[in-house]
Design an enzyme around this catalytic site. Structure first.
Site: not given
Length: 937
Positions: A561, A852
């Protein structure tokens, strides 16, 4: 009249619970689903006439309009008790029984309780030590309890919360719980004991032929029916007692698991729930949907009136019948007499003081070995003993009895140990600390907490924490030496070779190499095309239409990510960094440089701008090149940060640095870098003296000025960071990546950071013409101390011409200031000064939450032209599945970015929409650019 109005205004807002599941349509959020029990707060500014109310759903932070008939008002004095309950259904059930809530609210400190923890329905003993909010300003009421007996050590504090000591107790013995996890115990004067008035905790069933402690201490009673007792007297049968019951013309033995009145049938006398030794029952431990006790299988449970139950005779209690008994093998010693428990073979390693009298089994001749088959799930009963093949034993290696039960049928080895040390039979899988295992037959299940050596035992020993208590278990100690910690009676020491993998779970598959899998045919259906032609980024509605939807953007895979969000931010809708795609390469740069540039241009950026999607196999190829070029081996599978990735990428491409920064105090060569980390001032900035704003002029509901968030804008942070560090840009950057000041999830210096839509860097440029802050003439001096001066436009950079500098610093408050001279390229300037400012525009923000990364990207000139990108928004399949990227329009963030610092500071954080909260409170990197300057790269 005015006093009454003032009193009414200060009353807390009304609280409600939603009484049924609802679907509400919202113009921005779409369909909002509300659940029974969602907690809502009435909004004074949003009241409407009629039968509907504007409320804020505290569980989601959204504002909705709901019919009054679908809401139930919460009494003011019960709001605090319901607020910390996380399950909406439990919250509603509590409100339906307000008497119970009021009773909990009035409990005196020191009251014995049962509290729910661990598995659903598991209740442990505790004592109430505190009731109230955990932090100053909070209205949520929680119960601080001190765990007792076997639950000691399963808590998470010593009575303190975030450094505040709310009560004192031993370490790991305190819990803070909401009301739905508290159970009262009923006081009985007859036996001076407490009993649970909800779901009493039951002792674990006896293992094998070990008798529970309550049964060991029970008096010997004659086998006559037990007469019903007076309701005020203690029950004649206690949980754990051995009893006999007549079923199907046969007397069967069992253990009491429940004794008391049935729910709703107190007038019918006492009933006894029994765990039978034989599969002749038909009761699962519940009555009319309410669980009374734990029965592993309905074939082994029965519920009878107490008049039909007799205590088991002493003789029967010590020798419970075995089902199809088969003797255990004892290869090297003659058969032991029945009356000699000391010669009984053993499997478990137990301290001598914990050994109980066990059933001696007479061994037959050695039969042929049988393969092990997993028995059907049954309750703990006297074991069915099966033959097993043992390795050639020695004098110190005799099979040992495991708490009165025979050992496992498949002894094994640990991978990496030779057969001579660990036995000549092997485990199918490697066992290590943390492995879920089983021993014995019927099996005992647990987790390996320790592996090592014990004096007097030649082989490796494992310390196991069992799922259920064992009468002869320990707390992780063996012969006075502690090897691990676990609740009392749950620790067991067994030779490692006698452990086998927990058969309740499927055998683990061989891990798949996810790096190789990403570049294999497995990703064929998710592939993206190669595009050779240079593709400029699309803008406006065309960009929104192309990118929006599932399987759009860049597909994430294996902790990628950080890379996905960075590349989408830089290249999806902006061309200011396109020069790195066309930077001329040199043969001396090595093959990885040209490969990375070709891969980035033709496999990632061009397909992304042409089709709106890039497969994870393309980014994995880039990650492999980054890993091959650097000494860091984690680029293909580990979590990284965006700045780490961008630095390595630009180094791999051998391009010029984006930034050139020089120290003002030391006239040296400028330092080159690709990103700049903002360093905030020593004192966090806070909104001061907020300007009143009429609600009619602001589309967002603002909170009271008394509740302010710590807010700073990127413009302010950049200026203070450069000013206090004594830095200037040696040249204006075409692209400026700025890292926000944050120190993990729990150490944010600011509650929110406002990404300024444009930042002015004119006064941060070295050797350039600047205007005097007072008369707009050519500035010759600048003063650091004047930056925070409240009399001269506070919070702004100050530079003066010679005359203004003299006049400003004549004042007695500024005589101690030390202004420094501003350098001008080419010497003093005598010509006219044009007021052109050098500004950069925001084009993307990368945010982080729980490790994230996601992105917000501006795709057009309008204020609401914003896209949200998440490379791992959903997943198809499990471990060997695929992440599904998502891009969606996010116009609502434009409203928040248009606010000033003062207005943003007045917002109620709970009212922020999810997208706005992530943008403002979790920003990690803001990207600014100058489209005009990028043309010169």
């Amino acid at each position: 009249m005015s006093g009454a109005q003032e009193h009414k205004r200060r009353q807390p807002p009304k609280m409600y619970l939603v009484v049924s599941n609802l679907k509400i349509q919202d113009q921005l959020e779409g369909t909002i689903r509300l659940l029974r029990g969602n907690l809502c707060q009435e909004q004074e500014g949003g009241r409407s006439r009629g039968d509907q109310l504007w409320v804020k759903v505290l569980d989601y932070g959204c504002m909705v309009k709901i019919d009054k008939q679908l809401l139930i008002e919460v009494p003011t004095d019960l709001t605090g008790l319901l607020e910390p309950v996380s399950d909406p259904e439990s919250r509603l059930n509590l409100l339906i029984n307000p008497k119970q809530l009021y009773r909990l609210a009035a409990l005196p400190l020191g009251t014995p309780l049962y509290v729910q923890m661990g598995q659903p329905g598991e209740l442990v003993e505790a004592e109430l030590r505190y009731r109230g909010p955990l932090t100053r300003g909070s209205t949520a009421v929680l119960f601080g309890v001190q765990l007792k007996d076997l639950a000691v050590g399963r808590g998470n504090s010593n009575g303190s919360y975030k450094g505040h000591q709310l009560f004192t107790c031993p370490e790991a013995s305190a819990l803070f719980l909401p009301a739905n996890q508290i159970r009262l115990r009923r006081w009985s004067r007859a036996n001076d004991d407490y009993h649970n008035n909800a779901l009493p905790p039951q002792p674990q069933p006896p293992i094998g032929n070990i008798i529970a402690r309550t049964a060991e201490s029970a008096p010997s009673l004659a086998p006559v029916p037990v007469l019903p007792r007076n309701p005020s007297s203690p029950p004649p049968l206690q949980v754990g007692h051995r009893v006999c019951v007549p079923l199907e013309d046969t007397v069967h033995g069992g253990e009491v698991r429940f004794c008391g009145a049935l729910p709703g049938r107190t007038s019918t006398g006492l009933f006894v729930g029994i765990l039978l030794d034989s599969a002749v029952g038909n009761w699962d431990g519940s009555y009319k949907g309410e669980k009374l006790c734990s029965i592993p299988s309905s074939l082994y449970g029965c519920l009878l009136p107490i008049s039909k139950v007799s205590p088991e005779p002493r003789a029967r209690r010590h020798t419970p019948p075995l089902q199809n008994p088969k003797p255990v093998l004892k290869p090297t010693q003659p058969p032991a007499p029945v009356s000699s428990p000391a010669s009984t073979p053993k499997i478990a390693l137990m301290p001598p003081q914990l050994l109980l009298a066990k059933l001696a089994l007479k061994p037959p001749p050695l039969p042929s070995p049988k393969p092990f088959t997993k028995p059907h799930p049954l309750p703990p009963t006297p074991p069915t003993i099966k033959p097993q093949t043992l390795p050639s034993p020695t004098a110190t290696d005799q099979p040992q009895l495991l708490n009165g039960s025979p050992g496992p049928l498949s002894p094994g080895r640990v991978e990496g140990l030779d057969a001579e040390e660990n036995g000549d039979t092997g485990l199918e899988v490697e066992l290590e600390v943390g492995s879920m295992v089983e021993v014995n037959d019927p099996p005992l299940f647990g987790v390996i907490r320790w592996i090592g050596r014990i004096g007097g035992v030649s082989q490796l020993v494992s310390g196991i924490e069992l799922d259920q208590e064992l009468t002869a278990g320990t707390d992780g100690s063996y012969l006075g030496e502690r090897h691990f910690r676990c609740p009392a009676n749950k620790g067991l020491f067994v030779k490692l070779r006698n452990c086998r993998r927990d058969s309740r779970f499927p055998a683990p598959e061989t891990p798949v190499n996810q790096v190789e899998r990403c570049n294999s045919i497995a990703f064929a259906e998710w592939g993206s095309e190669r595009v050779e032609e240079n593709s400029p980024p699309v803008q406006g509605d065309e960009a929104r239409d192309m990118y929006q939807g599932w399987k759009r953007g860049i597909q994430g895979h294996l902790n990628s990510c950080y890379l996905d969000a960075s590349l989408f931010s830089l290249f999806s809708c902006c061309s200011s960094v396109d020069w790195v795609l066309l930077w001329p390469s040199d043969p001396s740069d090595g093959p990885h440089c040209s490969q990375a540039q070709d891969l980035l241009r033709c496999e990632i950026v061009n397909p992304l701008r042409r089709f709106g999607y890039v497969c994870a196999s393309k980014t994995m190829a880039l990650r492999r090149l980054l890993e091959a070029e650097s000494s860091d081996t984690g680029f293909t599978n580990q979590e990284k940060d965006p700045e780490e990735f961008l630095n390595k990428l630009f180094q791999l491409l051998r391009v010029e640095p984006l930034l050139k920064i020089r120290s003002v105090t030391q006239k040296q060569q400028p330092q080159e870098c690709h990103l700049y980390q903002l360093f905030p001032p020593s004192v966090p900035l806070s909104p001061s003296s907020p300007v009143p704003l009429s609600p009619s002029l602001c589309p967002i509901l603002l909170s009271s000025p008394a509740v302010l968030m710590r807010v700073a804008s990127v413009q302010t942070l950049l200026e203070t960071s450069f000013l206090h560090a004594g830095l200037k840009f040696a040249e204006a950057p075409s692209c400026l990546p700025l890292l926000m000041p944050r120190f993990g999830k729990d150490f944010k210096m600011f509650d929110a950071i406002l990404p300024s839509l444009t930042i002015d860097i004119t006064d941060l440029l070295d050797d350039t013409l600047r205007q005097c802050s007072i008369c707009q003439a050519v500035a010759e001096w600048e003063c650091l101390e004047c930056y925070e001066d409240l009399d001269i436009t506070p919070g702004r950079l100050k530079q003066y011409c010679h005359t203004c500098n003299t006049q400003v610093h004549i004042h007695k408050k500024r005589q101690s200031h030390s202004p420094c001279q501003v350098g001008v390229a080419g010497g003093p300037w005598t010509g006219p000064l044009h007021g052109t400012r050098q500004r950069l525009s925001l084009f993307a923000v990368t945010c982080i939450e729980t490790s994230h990364y996601v992105s917000f990207v501006k795709h057009g000139p309008r204020p609401d032209d914003w896209l949200f990108f998440d490379s791992m928004a959903d997943r198809e399949g499990e471990e060997n599945g695929f992440n599904i990227p998502l891009v969606r329009a996010c116009p609502e963030v434009g409203r928040y970015l248009s606010l000033s610092e003062e207005e943003l500071g007045r917002l109620d954080p709970a009212s922020l929409r999810e997208s706005a909260r992530r943008l403002l409170c979790d920003s990690y990197m803001c990207l600014y650019h100058s489209p005009e300057l990028s043309l010169y790269k």
